[in-house]
Each structure stands twice: as C-alpha cells, then as structure tokens.
Design a protein around this motif. Structure first.
Motif, PDB file in Angstrom:
ATOM      1  N   SER A 128       0.709  -7.050  10.446  1.00 24.29           N
ATOM      2  CA  SER A 128       0.585  -7.694   9.143  1.00 24.29           C
ATOM      3  C   SER A 128       1.016  -9.142   9.276  1.00 24.29           C
ATOM      4  O   SER A 128       2.206  -9.441   9.446  1.00 24.29           O
ATOM      5  CB  SER A 128       1.463  -6.985   8.100  1.00 24.29           C
ATOM      6  N   ASP A 149       2.936   3.228   8.885  1.00 20.41           N
ATOM      7  CA  ASP A 149       2.143   2.931   7.694  1.00 20.41           C
ATOM      8  C   ASP A 149       3.017   2.475   6.542  1.00 20.41           C
ATOM      9  O   ASP A 149       2.666   1.560   5.788  1.00 20.41           O
ATOM     10  CB  ASP A 149       1.328   4.157   7.282  1.00 20.41           C
ATOM     11  N   ALA A 150       4.169   3.113   6.396  1.00 20.94           N
ATOM     12  CA  ALA A 150       5.070   2.756   5.293  1.00 20.94           C
ATOM     13  C   ALA A 150       5.598   1.335   5.463  1.00 20.94           C
ATOM     14  O   ALA A 150       5.672   0.557   4.498  1.00 20.94           O
ATOM     15  CB  ALA A 150       6.228   3.746   5.222  1.00 20.94           C
ATOM     16  N   GLU A 153       2.574  -1.258   5.048  1.00 16.22           N
ATOM     17  CA  GLU A 153       2.175  -1.362   3.643  1.00 16.22           C
ATOM     18  C   GLU A 153       3.228  -2.129   2.844  1.00 16.22           C
ATOM     19  O   GLU A 153       2.898  -2.948   1.981  1.00 16.22           O
ATOM     20  CB  GLU A 153       1.976   0.027   3.048  1.00 16.22           C
ATOM     21  N   ARG A 156       2.822  -5.757   3.544  1.00 19.37           N
ATOM     22  CA  ARG A 156       1.602  -6.305   2.967  1.00 19.37           C
ATOM     23  C   ARG A 156       1.695  -6.495   1.462  1.00 19.37           C
ATOM     24  O   ARG A 156       1.222  -7.484   0.917  1.00 19.37           O
ATOM     25  CB  ARG A 156       0.419  -5.390   3.307  1.00 19.37           C
ATOM     26  N   ASP A 157       2.280  -5.510   0.777  1.00 20.16           N
ATOM     27  CA  ASP A 157       2.302  -5.620  -0.686  1.00 20.16           C
ATOM     28  C   ASP A 157       3.575  -6.255  -1.224  1.00 20.16           C
ATOM     29  O   ASP A 157       3.742  -6.408  -2.433  1.00 20.16           O
ATOM     30  CB  ASP A 157       2.049  -4.263  -1.348  1.00 20.16           C
ATOM     31  N   ASP A 183      -5.180  -2.480  -7.876  1.00 20.21           N
ATOM     32  CA  ASP A 183      -5.335  -1.928  -6.536  1.00 20.21           C
ATOM     33  C   ASP A 183      -6.515  -2.530  -5.783  1.00 20.21           C
ATOM     34  O   ASP A 183      -6.672  -2.296  -4.587  1.00 20.21           O
ATOM     35  CB  ASP A 183      -5.525  -0.410  -6.603  1.00 20.21           C
ATOM     36  N   VAL A 187      -5.505  -7.132   0.588  1.00 21.91           N
ATOM     37  CA  VAL A 187      -4.165  -7.039   1.172  1.00 21.91           C
ATOM     38  C   VAL A 187      -3.553  -8.437   1.328  1.00 21.91           C
ATOM     39  O   VAL A 187      -2.380  -8.662   1.016  1.00 21.91           O
ATOM     40  CB  VAL A 187      -4.240  -6.322   2.537  1.00 21.91           C
ATOM     41  N   ARG A 190      -2.457  -9.906  -2.040  1.00 21.56           N
ATOM     42  CA  ARG A 190      -1.219  -9.300  -2.556  1.00 21.56           C
ATOM     43  C   ARG A 190      -0.007  -9.834  -1.802  1.00 21.56           C
ATOM     44  O   ARG A 190       1.048 -10.075  -2.380  1.00 21.56           O
ATOM     45  CB  ARG A 190      -1.309  -7.787  -2.432  1.00 21.56           C
ATOM     46  N   ARG A 191      -0.154 -10.023  -0.497  1.00 15.73           N
ATOM     47  CA  ARG A 191       0.968 -10.548   0.284  1.00 15.73           C
ATOM     48  C   ARG A 191       1.315 -11.973  -0.143  1.00 15.73           C
ATOM     49  O   ARG A 191       2.489 -12.322  -0.283  1.00 15.73           O
ATOM     50  CB  ARG A 191       0.628 -10.515   1.772  1.00 15.73           C
TER      51      ARG A 191
END
Length: 411
Positions: A128, A149-150, A153, A156-157, A183, A187, A190-191
């Motif tokens: 990321s 993944d956690a 993510e 990213r968010d 949503d 990505v 949002r970052r």
C-alpha cells in the motif's frame, strides 16, 4: 524429521530479499508458479523457469520475455549460481533432489509441497503506497493472509494510523469520489482523504466519508446546489491554492470522476498556473455505475454496441449547447444524460424531432448507489410528464435506449 522439528522450534527470521538482476530459479510451471512469478518479476529478478509445461498465464510471461523458460524436467546443477529458488513441481522425488541441491549450494529455497524441508518461507504479502506488509504465522497460511489483509486494508482506508514522518510535499489531490456510495471511492482516493489537512467537498461527493475524517481536518463545503447557494469556481480555485501554499495537504473531493463534467481540468489548470503540485485520482463515473446499480448495462451484445454520455444542463435549443442532438438521434446505441432532469422534456422532444422513436425506453435513476436510490421508467414520448408526476429530482442519471429493458428489474 528430527531436523524439521529442530527448525520448527525457532521462528523464521524475517528479511527482505533484493533480487534485482540476481538469478532466481523456479521449478514447475503450475498454479504456484503463476501466483509467485509476478512478484519476482516486479523485484527485477533474473528468472529461469524449468518445467516441461506451464499454465497459459506462465506461458504468456515467457512469451513476453519476462522469464526464461527451459522446457524440461529438473536436472542436477539447475540451481548453480542461484540466489533464490522456488520448488513447485508435482514430482516429489525431483523436489527432494532439488531441495538437497539447494542445501549444498546454500541457496535459499522455498518448497511448495513441504514447508518443513524448505530453508525459506514465502510470507503473505501486500502493498500500500510504498509500504510492503509481509506476514508469517508458521504453518498457518490462511491466518497469515487474514492478518495481511487486515493491515493493508487499514493502511489503505486510514483506519490504521500510520502517519508519514518525512516532510510531505504540499499539494492538491483532485479525487473522484464515485457516484455516492462511500464504498465506491478508489483505494487511493480513500487513503489520500485519510492523510488530508483540508478537504473541499462537493455536494455530490460521498458525504459519509467526511464523518470518518479526524477532528483536525478542515472541511470546506463547495456545494453547487442548482438555483440555490453556490461557491463560484474561481473561489474554489482560490481556496485550493491558498491552503496548498500554506503547506497543507488538500483534497478536492468531487462526485463521480473529476474530468467527467466535473470541471476538474479547470482546477488543475489553475493549480498549474499557481505552481501547485496536483495529483488526479480518477473516480467511478455515475454515467456507467448508476445504470449498473439498477441493472441497466450501458452496452449489451446484440442490443447496443456503443454508449454516449452527454451533459443536459442546457436545453437543445440553447445557443450555449455544444451537443449535436440531431446526430445523437440517429445513433442506435445507448444515450446517457447527466444533469438533465429539468431539461429532459426538451431533450426528448429534440430527439424525437430528429427521428428517434417516441417509444424509445427511458430510465431515470435518482440518487444512484445511495440509500435513497430509485428508478423511474418512461419513454421519450412520456418522460416529461412522468418526471413531473413522479417528482424526479436531481441528481439523477437518465438512460435512453433499448438497454433499459434488458436484464432483471431493480428498484
């Protein structure tokens, strides 16, 4: 087995391999190689694949010159001068011999069929914006992937706080927020929102995202409400420049895509003239996403081979109009009209006058992709009356053409 048990008592030592220009050998051209090769290619490794066959995707990598492919089985000496090896054939005996060679030559080796016999493990990896996350949880690859993944993510968010400690270059990001559903922002968009000091937001942007911003972020309302309050474009440009020159990271949050009737280029030109760095983050345009949200494809085999997006903010008979409505009436594909709710009667009359059938299906999708989404159907001959009777209000996307009747009906 005792050797494997001894290794298992100690955790793996994490390290990042710099493989650019260094020989890496991959044995086996199946699904494991297909998953692992792209990252090795991205690392700049000098890749040699040894396998009598390969998946179509791996073959494409060889055809493109990204890897050298020797179409044969493993032979003793294949790992000579290799810095790293991935053993992933379906031949257990060959895997064992290759693993033994790697041990003798002190080549770090991953074995897809027997992690305990390997000298290296492949972590679950994600990236990321310049950060590489690599997770090892021993023999539990699913947990590794879930943890990775956690973390990715969260980065990213913006839910995982990881501020930059190096000096940031002040500037402006023109971020397309998508059609309304929070949503559906990208990505990257949002970052950048999570890193912003100032956000100048449109009414049609994903407003729910503003609630997630930290308290210190200044939010400026640049709403352009039809026939109501508005913030002139020049004032928006000046605000972008002023805050960027003050050393702040500025996000211009716009609905849809910045360059699809979003006046994004006007803002980019003003920033360039002022010497302000500008990043453009494309967004999902409402012209395709909103019809899709109610089950309308803008193209469909045997029905429409093209679609045209036009602005309906001025009527066809207005001297300011740049749209060739006569030509549009002759097209057989889909016509998508944005910002045209209050002009749809005049638009429909113009299309019919230039030869379009009055029975052509029309769908109006109000507040697409949001909780308030609704779809109203009509024809070119009835749409003006239907809009009045159903009190259709902007923002709404108007779809004209036979694709309106394709597929399952959604509300």
């Amino acid at each position: 087995m005792a050797e494997h048990a001894e290794h298992a008592e100690h955790p793996a030592y994490p390290v990042g391999l710099r493989l650019s220009g260094r020989r890496v050998v991959v044995l086996g051209g199946g699904q494991v190689a297909q998953r692992r090769l792209p990252a090795l290619i991205a690392a700049g490794a000098d890749l040699v694949l040894v396998s009598p066959s390969a998946t179509p995707s791996v073959e494409a990598m060889a055809a493109a010159g990204e890897i050298a492919w020797e179409r044969r089985r493993y032979a003793e000496g294949d790992l000579a001068d290799a810095w790293y090896a991935l053993i992933a054939t379906s031949d257990a005996e060959a895997n064992g011999r290759a693993s033994a060679e790697a041990e003798r030559t002190r080549t770090w080796c991953v074995r897809a069929d027997d992690a305990g016999a390997a000298t290296a493990w492949t972590p679950a990896t994600g990236r990321s914006e310049g950060v590489t996350v690599a997770v090892l949880t021993g023999r539990d690859p699913r947990r590794s992937a879930a943890v990775r993944d956690a973390i990715v993510e969260g980065l990213r968010d913006g839910s995982l706080a990881a501020p930059h400690h190096r000096t940031r270059t002040p500037g402006v990001a023109l971020v397309g927020g998508g059609p309304g559903d929070p949503d559906l922002i990208t990505v990257r968009g949002r970052r950048l929102l999570a890193e912003a000091d100032v956000v100048i937001a449109d009414r049609l942007g994903p407003r729910d995202l503003l609630d997630e911003l930290p308290p210190h972020v200044e939010v400026i309302d640049a709403a352009k409400i039809p026939y109501g309050r508005f913030m002139a474009q020049e004032a928006i440009n000046n605000a972008l420049i002023e805050h960027a020159k003050a050393g702040k990271a500025v996000v211009r949050l716009k609905g849809g895509d910045p360059f699809v009737f979003g006046r994004g280029m006007e803002e980019a030109e003003a920033l360039a003239e002022a010497g302000i760095p500008c990043t453009v983050v494309p967004g999902i345009s409402s012209s395709i996403s909103v019809p899709g949200a109610v089950g309308i494809p803008v193209t469909h085999r045997g029905v429409a081979h093209e679609f045209t997006v036009v602005s309906g903010h001025v009527a066809p008979d207005d001297e300011r109009s740049l749209v060739d409505w006569a030509s549009l009436a002759k097209l057989r594909g889909t016509l998508v009209v944005l910002m045209g709710v209050d002009k749809i009667g005049a638009i429909a009359r113009a299309l019919v006058a230039h030869g379009k059938s009055a029975g052509t299906p029309v769908a109006l999708v109000q507040e697409g992709t949001t909780a308030s989404q609704r779809r109203v159907d009509a024809t070119l001959g009835t749409v003006a009356e239907v809009v009045r009777a159903e009190d259709v209000r902007p923002p709404a996307v108007i779809v004209i053409g036979d694709v309106v009747t394709v597929g399952p009906r959604k509300p």
